[in-house]
Design an enzyme around this catalytic site. Structure first.
Site, mmCIF file in Angstrom:
data_model
loop_
_atom_site.group_PDB
_atom_site.id
_atom_site.type_symbol
_atom_site.label_atom_id
_atom_site.label_comp_id
_atom_site.label_asym_id
_atom_site.label_seq_id
_atom_site.Cartn_x
_atom_site.Cartn_y
_atom_site.Cartn_z
ATOM 1 C CE LYS A 242 -2.295 -1.337 3.670
ATOM 2 N NZ LYS A 242 -1.731 -2.679 3.852
ATOM 3 C CB VAL A 243 3.405 2.589 2.364
ATOM 4 C CG1 VAL A 243 4.273 3.843 2.420
ATOM 5 C CG2 VAL A 243 2.455 2.559 3.567
ATOM 6 C CG ASP A 262 6.116 -6.870 -2.828
ATOM 7 O OD1 ASP A 262 6.043 -8.085 -2.534
ATOM 8 O OD2 ASP A 262 5.435 -5.996 -2.279
ATOM 9 C CB ALA A 322 9.525 -0.052 6.161
ATOM 10 C CD GLU A 352 10.701 3.271 16.152
ATOM 11 O OE1 GLU A 352 9.556 3.484 16.577
ATOM 12 O OE2 GLU A 352 10.968 3.157 14.951
ATOM 13 C CG HIS A 371 7.585 5.395 14.166
ATOM 14 N ND1 HIS A 371 7.796 4.121 14.616
ATOM 15 C CD2 HIS A 371 6.639 5.265 13.196
ATOM 16 C CE1 HIS A 371 7.030 3.272 13.958
ATOM 17 N NE2 HIS A 371 6.314 3.954 13.093
ATOM 18 C CG LEU A 372 7.375 12.448 13.229
ATOM 19 C CD1 LEU A 372 7.848 13.852 12.848
ATOM 20 C CD2 LEU A 372 6.331 12.549 14.346
ATOM 21 N N GLY A 373 5.755 8.814 10.368
ATOM 22 C CA GLY A 373 5.118 8.470 9.093
ATOM 23 C C GLY A 373 3.605 8.534 9.134
ATOM 24 C CB ALA A 374 1.147 6.725 11.038
#
Ligand SMILES: NC(=O)c1ccc[n+]([C@@H]2O[C@H](COP(=O)([O-])OP(=O)(O)OC[C@H]3O[C@@H](n4cnc5c(N)ncnc54)[C@H](O)[C@@H]3O)[C@@H](O)[C@H]2O)c1
Ligand SMILES: O=C(O)[C@H](O)COP(=O)(O)O
Length: 635
Positions: A242-243, A262, A322, A352, A371-374
């Site tokens: 998805k990402v 993949d 990821a 983390e 860890h700000l991706g989301a």
């Protein structure tokens, strides 16, 4: 004596059994109970965890739904029951522990359903101390849901909701062993993560973070921070899910040449957005930029290591939104020092938060974010709603579309299989009670007769329910769809399946289900088929499960209440004699059926009874001279 079964619906049978597992229940507060029962009865959705016995018709109105609650017979629940003045059962709300910050919309949804305890920054010890009071736990990536957590839960924890995609912080094996469903929110943060990947890509290429820091330190370093252009450069997207695919789409818009690796992605999906799927080696050898988007699994752990970096183009730039664990971080520091990797932009780390003196974090060619991706407002609201809905659904006993450790079964399949699921559990329960002797059960075979093509018959639910029926009476393990296969394996029971295509209507998914247990002795020898296996078979008739075969004898008895099987000489008066004995001790007979092989020889009488006959009554039945053997079986 009733001779026909009371009409019951598929939805009723759902309520009575299945996917019920743990000692918990569904109905937490009355208003939502009603709507839940209404909704679930209409959709015939199966219950994953609950075991509330009730009678209702799916076509009936909400007044019938009230009756459902009034007629709850045996709520095998951990929330203590209380009846109000109308006798309606009201069950305390479940407790949902939220251990990391969650969007308000999701919290509101959870609060409308249960007691929500938002306790952020719990130590592992505090989490273990709290968890036995919780029915559900919602986490993000910061909470480690370890085996100790499941052990400490003492069977109460039914659902872990991961408010995000990666479930590498949840011990899935332990969750499965403890019969705890794990659900995630796989879609709501995709765009946020992809946008963050692109933000890191572009800011790294133009040294935005370093230039910003230098200016704030009073410097004006124009020649130091000359960047590199993106257009025409090759980007390798590692993990085209998805990402990864959203990153690829955006990178194409920036004029980059995008390739992807993949092993599980369909090539046509990649081609559709102009991306070539290539091998791992090809991807890392040709890319100017490598962006990581695969999950952290045993196969991907430290997949970027000294060997991998050595095969990359000198001056490659690396982006990771990821999981930190896919990179050997020490090897990356070496690759940065040697210039193989010119720059890295990292949102995620093996530990983390990483140690303050981490060489990687401090490296001048590395850009980092915590860890700000989301972490966009939109994604967090979306994730919160997605996970709240999944957790509420799971607590309601519905099979979740985002279950991580249980089969995802489409609603239409669930609805269709509902009565067969009840049949499967009851057959398992009957079969195991016919076993005697100390050899133990090792081999169980489930034979499905169906007019349908084997590929269009999903039997995972049915197998799980036969397993539940077999294991629960002989152990203290609570079996549900999550842990059925695991528990059977643990107990050394091999459950095999066979599908037999029959010439009947494909309108019904299953014509009959047969359960065979081999290499065991039976306490009712007539249940043994010619090949020496205990063998019983059942069908669904008008939505009601029926026992239709015992060993080589045909019978036809509705599987409700309890069952007496008698083997006797086929002669007149037998039904009356046994019926009288039961009647004298006030045991109500609900159904009766006689099956025989040859007239006036041997016959089997199957008698459905509402109550369990006491020892004296059973002795009297055994003393009837024409009865050769009999057995009482609990359903
Ligand atoms: N930084 C963040 O805040 C953030 C946000 C969202 C997702 N993520 C992480 O991003 C990753 C991808 O998320 P997603 O939603 O796209 O998941 P996804 O499941 O849709 O995609 C993952 C893809 O990786 C592929 N894959 C599996 N093993 C592979 C291997 N050995 N090599 C290459 N590809 C492999 C899978 O086939 C799949 O297509 C996950 O690790 C997730 O935890 C991080
Ligand atoms: O896997 C994910 O969904 C992301 O890593 C987001 O994690 P977070 O919920 O801790 O932000």
């Amino acid at each position: 004596m009733a001779s026909t079964p009371s009409p019951r619906t598929a939805a009723t049978t759902l309520q009575n059994s299945l996917l019920s597992s743990s000692s918990s229940s569904v109905n937490h507060n009355k208003p939502s109970n009603l709507s839940f029962l209404h909704a679930s009865s209409n959709s015939s959705s199966l219950k994953l965890f609950h075991s509330v016995s009730a009678s209702f018709s799916p076509s009936n109105s909400s007044s019938t739904i009230c009756n459902v609650l009034k007629t709850v017979e045996s709520a095998d629940i951990s929330f203590s029951n209380a009846r109000d003045l109308d006798g309606v059962v009201s069950i305390p709300k479940p407790t949902i522990l939220v251990s990391e910050k969650l969007g308000e919309a999701g919290l509101d949804l959870l609060r409308s359903f249960g007691n929500v305890d938002c306790s952020y920054d719990l130590s592992p010890q505090d989490l273990c101390a709290k968890i036995s009071l919780c029915d559900a736990l919602i986490v993000r990536s910061g909470t480690k849901v370890t085996r100790q957590v499941f052990e400490a839960a003492q069977g109460r924890l039914k659902v872990v909701g991961r408010a995000g995609v990666g479930i590498d912080n949840v011990d899935l094996q332990a969750a499965t062993e403890f019969g705890c469903l794990v659900v995630n929110a796989p879609t709501a943060n995709t765009i946020a993560a992809a946008e963050h990947g692109i933000a890191l890509l572009t800011s790294m290429a133009r040294n935005v973070a370093q230039a910003d820091a230098s200016m704030k330190a009073g410097k004006w370093l124009r020649s130091k921070y000359v960047g590199v252009s993106l257009v025409g450069k090759t980007l390798a997207v590692m993990g085209f899910g998805k990402v990864g695919s959203e990153v690829a789409r955006r990178a194409k818009g920036l004029g980059m040449h995008v390739i992807a690796h993949d092993p599980y992605a369909p090539a046509d999906r990649a081609r559709a957005i102009g991306v070539d799927l290539v091998s791992f080696e090809q991807a890392i050898a040709t890319a100017d930029f490598v962006s990581l988007h695969m999950p952290l699994t045993p196969a991907t752990k430290k997949v970027f290591n000294d060997d991998t970096f050595a095969k990359m183009k000198k001056g490659v730039r690396l982006i990771n939104v990821a999981r930190g664990g896919v990179i050997d971080e020490d090897a990356l520091v070496r690759a940065l020092d040697s210039g193989i990797v010119a720059q890295a932009a990292l949102d995620v780390f093996t530990v983390e938060p990483p140690p303050k003196d981490s060489k990687l974090v401090q490296h001048e060619n590395v850009t980092v974010t915590p860890h700000l991706g989301a972490s966009t407002k939109e994604a967090q609201e979306g994730v919160a709603i997605e996970i709240a809905e999944a957790v509420v659904g799971a607590l309601n006993g519905e099979l979740s579309a985002t279950a991580v450790n249980a089969p995802m079964v489409p609603p239409e399949v669930l609805s269709e299989l509902a009565p067969y699921v009840v049949l499967a559990e009851k057959l398992g329960r009957l079969a195991v009670q016919l076993v005697t002797g100390g050899s133990g059960i090792q081999n169980v075979k489930v034979v499905y007769k169906s007019a349908r093509d084997p590929d269009s018959l999903d039997t995972r639910l049915l197998r799980a329910m036969v397993t539940k029926g077999i294991i629960e009476p002989i152990s203290d393990t609570i079996i549900n769809l999550v842990n059925a296969d695991f528990s059977a394996k643990q107990k050394g029971i091999r459950i095999s399946e066979e599908r037999v295509i029959v010439d009947s209507s494909p309108e019904y998914p299953v014509e009959s289900i047969q359960v065979q247990i081999s290499n065991v002795q039976s306490r009712f020898a007539s249940a043994l088929s010619e090949n020496g296996n205990i063998s019983i078979e059942g069908k669904v008739k008008y939505g009601v499960p029926h026992l239709t075969r015992v060993g080589s004898f045909s019978v036809d008895v509705s599987l409700e209440g309890n069952l007496i099987l008698c083997k006797q000489v086929d002669q007149p008066g037998m039904i009356g004699q046994v019926g009288n004995i039961l009647g004298e001790s006030n045991v109500n007979v609900s159904f009766m059926s006689v099956g025989r092989t040859v007239k006036r020889k041997q016959a089997i009488m199957a008698i459905g009874v509402d109550e369990e006959p006491n020892k004296d009554t059973q002795k009297k039945i055994g003393e009837v001279s024409a009865i050769e053997e009999f057995v009482f079986l609990k359903l």
